[in-house]
Design an enzyme around this catalytic site. Structure first.
Site, PDB file in Angstrom:
ATOM      1  N   GLU A 215     -68.136 -18.441 -34.398  1.00  0.00           N
ATOM      2  CA  GLU A 215     -67.886 -18.579 -32.967  1.00  0.00           C
ATOM      3  C   GLU A 215     -66.648 -19.446 -32.779  1.00  0.00           C
ATOM      4  O   GLU A 215     -66.427 -20.392 -33.548  1.00  0.00           O
ATOM      5  CB  GLU A 215     -69.087 -19.220 -32.267  1.00  0.00           C
TER       6      GLU A 215
ATOM      7  N   HIS B 124     -80.792 -14.829 -37.960  1.00  0.00           N
ATOM      8  CA  HIS B 124     -79.809 -13.747 -37.874  1.00  0.00           C
ATOM      9  C   HIS B 124     -79.266 -13.335 -39.238  1.00  0.00           C
ATOM     10  O   HIS B 124     -79.301 -12.158 -39.610  1.00  0.00           O
ATOM     11  CB  HIS B 124     -78.634 -14.169 -36.992  1.00  0.00           C
TER      12      HIS B 124
END
Length: 511
Positions: free
Chosen positions: A241, A265
């Site tokens: 990110e 994830h």
């Protein structure tokens, strides 16, 4: 005799399942005033209605502390739908949808509030025809799960055996903070709801590209023969990110990148990348193959050389001055919470033995990207003595976000009189190859909850196996009081992360 289309064990009889319409039902959101509900969940429900995938007999109920009337909540939902929905806003669709919207003012510890919720659902059964089919979406902190679940049980809202229709519960991550807490939480949830009525949300599993991993691997003969330790050098799974923690300090501090991203994830992406072919896409078979992979994951004996953790520093990122992690609101000066984590794992199966899987996740990195890179062993290049050291190492890169698709990297001759080679890319992008826009992950997952389709939702065994993998790292960091290393905003993490791969004569990809 060749296999027919109909007899193909990979052919899911529910193919094109997004065209299936959910039956009469209602969805109750706890935590409806949070960012997730406002920006993702409520717009996803509207998009499903707009696409004709939810029936006219559908109800949406918000539960929260706000002193809102039904009309106040309708106005709130409309604001977020108009701001964040993927499909165009249509007044006729809104008129139908909004007629089933209700709001219950209450707190998690109030019996009166849950009686009001029960009355509201009964009213929807009568006026909207929801037929006793109700799903409860817990977009709330895990510490509140026990209380909400117990109230649902106390007020006869959970046990579908006592009612017409079905009852289901949807749980957002994080699911515990270690193996012990995950087991306790699983026991709490399954004390109230049967296992097949519990849907643990990992929104990554709803992404089109993640589901395409299975199609790419098992529907194409060209990949399966090389998808193993004989040909693959290593695998890198990255979720980066380019933003900081923003206003999430209250949640993020004490959780960190490893628990927030890697435990769920990235380990799910690892399982899908490494799993064997299931005999069908039904939930039991798909989950069984993923669980086998997670059970075979081995944490290296020398943990100290198999991780890197960091915290982003302040400075210039893309022409903008940004805060360091410690300058964010409500972060204590002595916090050891990592904003970057990288792990090296091995999978002790015949297919993958000796192939390291490198997982990394972090904030304030070079760009926003999630990808799986399967990097192949180098070609000997006996005919191309002048080739660079970097050429000849083919790769398949599956891009999960934001530019969904896949890249195949291979070597090609450079134009000219000399026989030189250089790596080139062959690219597939969803937006270029398909006219239909991919649905948002939450659209797929919410629809699957209402359809009662569980394959994309991890069972408690997968959750617990994931914590078994991460816990040794977390315990090592706590025991040795490991301080995360600083890294510059806009970089690709701390120096120790690059050194981890350099020790193996490898390097991280720069997407």
């Amino acid at each position: 005799m060749s296999q027919t289309f109909e007899s193909n064990p990979l052919r899911d009889p529910r193919d094109r399942r997004l065209t299936r319409i959910a039956g009469p039902s209602s969805l109750v959101f706890f935590g409806v005033t949070g960012d997730l509900a406002r920006k993702k969940l409520l717009p996803a429900v509207y998009d499903l209605v707009n696409r004709g995938l939810l029936p006219p007999s559908f109800g949406l109920v918000g539960f929260g502390r706000r002193e809102w009337s039904h009309d106040d909540f309708r106005a709130e939902v409309r604001t977020h739908v108009e701001a964040h929905a993927r499909t165009p806003f249509r007044e006729d669709v809104w008129t139908q949808f909004s007629a089933g919207i209700r709001f219950v003012t209450g707190t998690f510890d109030s019996n009166e509030s849950f009686e009001k919720l029960k009355e509201t659902l009964s009213e929807l059964d009568e006026t909207r025809g929801t037929r006793g089919n109700h799903a409860f979406y817990l977009s709330i902190p895990p510490k509140d799960f026990d209380q909400v679940l117990q109230k649902l049980a106390d007020h006869d809202l959970a046990n579908h055996n006592q009612h017409e229709g079905w009852r289901r519960v949807v749980i957002e991550k994080p699911f515990g903070h270690n193996l012990e807490s995950a087991r306790e939480l699983n026991a709490i949830v399954e004390r109230v709801f049967p296992a097949d009525s519990v849907f643990r949300i990992d929104h990554y599993l709803g992404k089109e590209t993640v589901q395409n991993i299975l199609a790419m691997r098992f529907a194409n003969q060209m990949f399966e023969p090389v998808w193993n330790a004989n040909n693959v050098d290593h695998v890198q799974i990255t979720m980066a990110e380019d933003i900081g923690i923003g206003t999430r300090a209250g949640y993020y501090d004490g959780v960190g990148a490893a628990r927030d991203i890697i435990q769920n994830h990235l380990l799910q992406l690892l399982a899908l990348t490494a799993m064997e072919e299931p005999i069908s896409f039904n939930a039991e078979h798909l989950r069984a193959e993923k669980a086998k992979v997670l059970e075979a994951v081995e944490v290296p004996d020398d943990i100290a050389s198999a991780f890197a953790i960091g915290q982003y520093e302040g400075g210039n990122q893309g022409g903008e001055e940004v805060n360091s992690f410690f300058e964010e609101n409500d972060i204590p000066a002595d916090s050891r919470t990592e904003t970057f984590a990288a792990l090296k794992l091995n999978i002790k199966t015949r297919r993958w033995n000796g192939v390291p899987f490198y997982l990394r996740a972090g904030k304030r990195l070079g760009r926003r990207v999630t990808e799986i890179a399967v990097v192949f062993k180098k070609s000997p290049n006996l005919l191309f003595g002048g080739a660079s050291d970097d050429s000849g190492q083919n790769a398949i890169v599956i891009r999960v976000q934001p530019d969904e698709g896949m890249t195949l990297r291979f070597s090609s001759k450079v134009p000219g009189t000399q026989m030189g080679i250089r790596d080139v890319n062959m690219d597939f992008g969803y937006s270029h190859s398909f006219t239909e826009e991919s649905p948002e992950a939450y659209e797929r997952l919410i629809l699957d909850v209402l359809l009662g389709e569980p394959p994309l939702f991890p069972r408690h065994e997968e959750v617990e196996l994931s914590w078994k993998i991460l816990d040794p790292f977390e315990e090592y960091w706590a025991e040795h009081k490991i301080k995360p290393e600083g890294y510059a905003p806009g970089s690709w993490g701390p120096t120790s992360a690059h050194e981890m791969l350099k020790r193996d004569n490898r390097a991280w990809r720069r997407p």
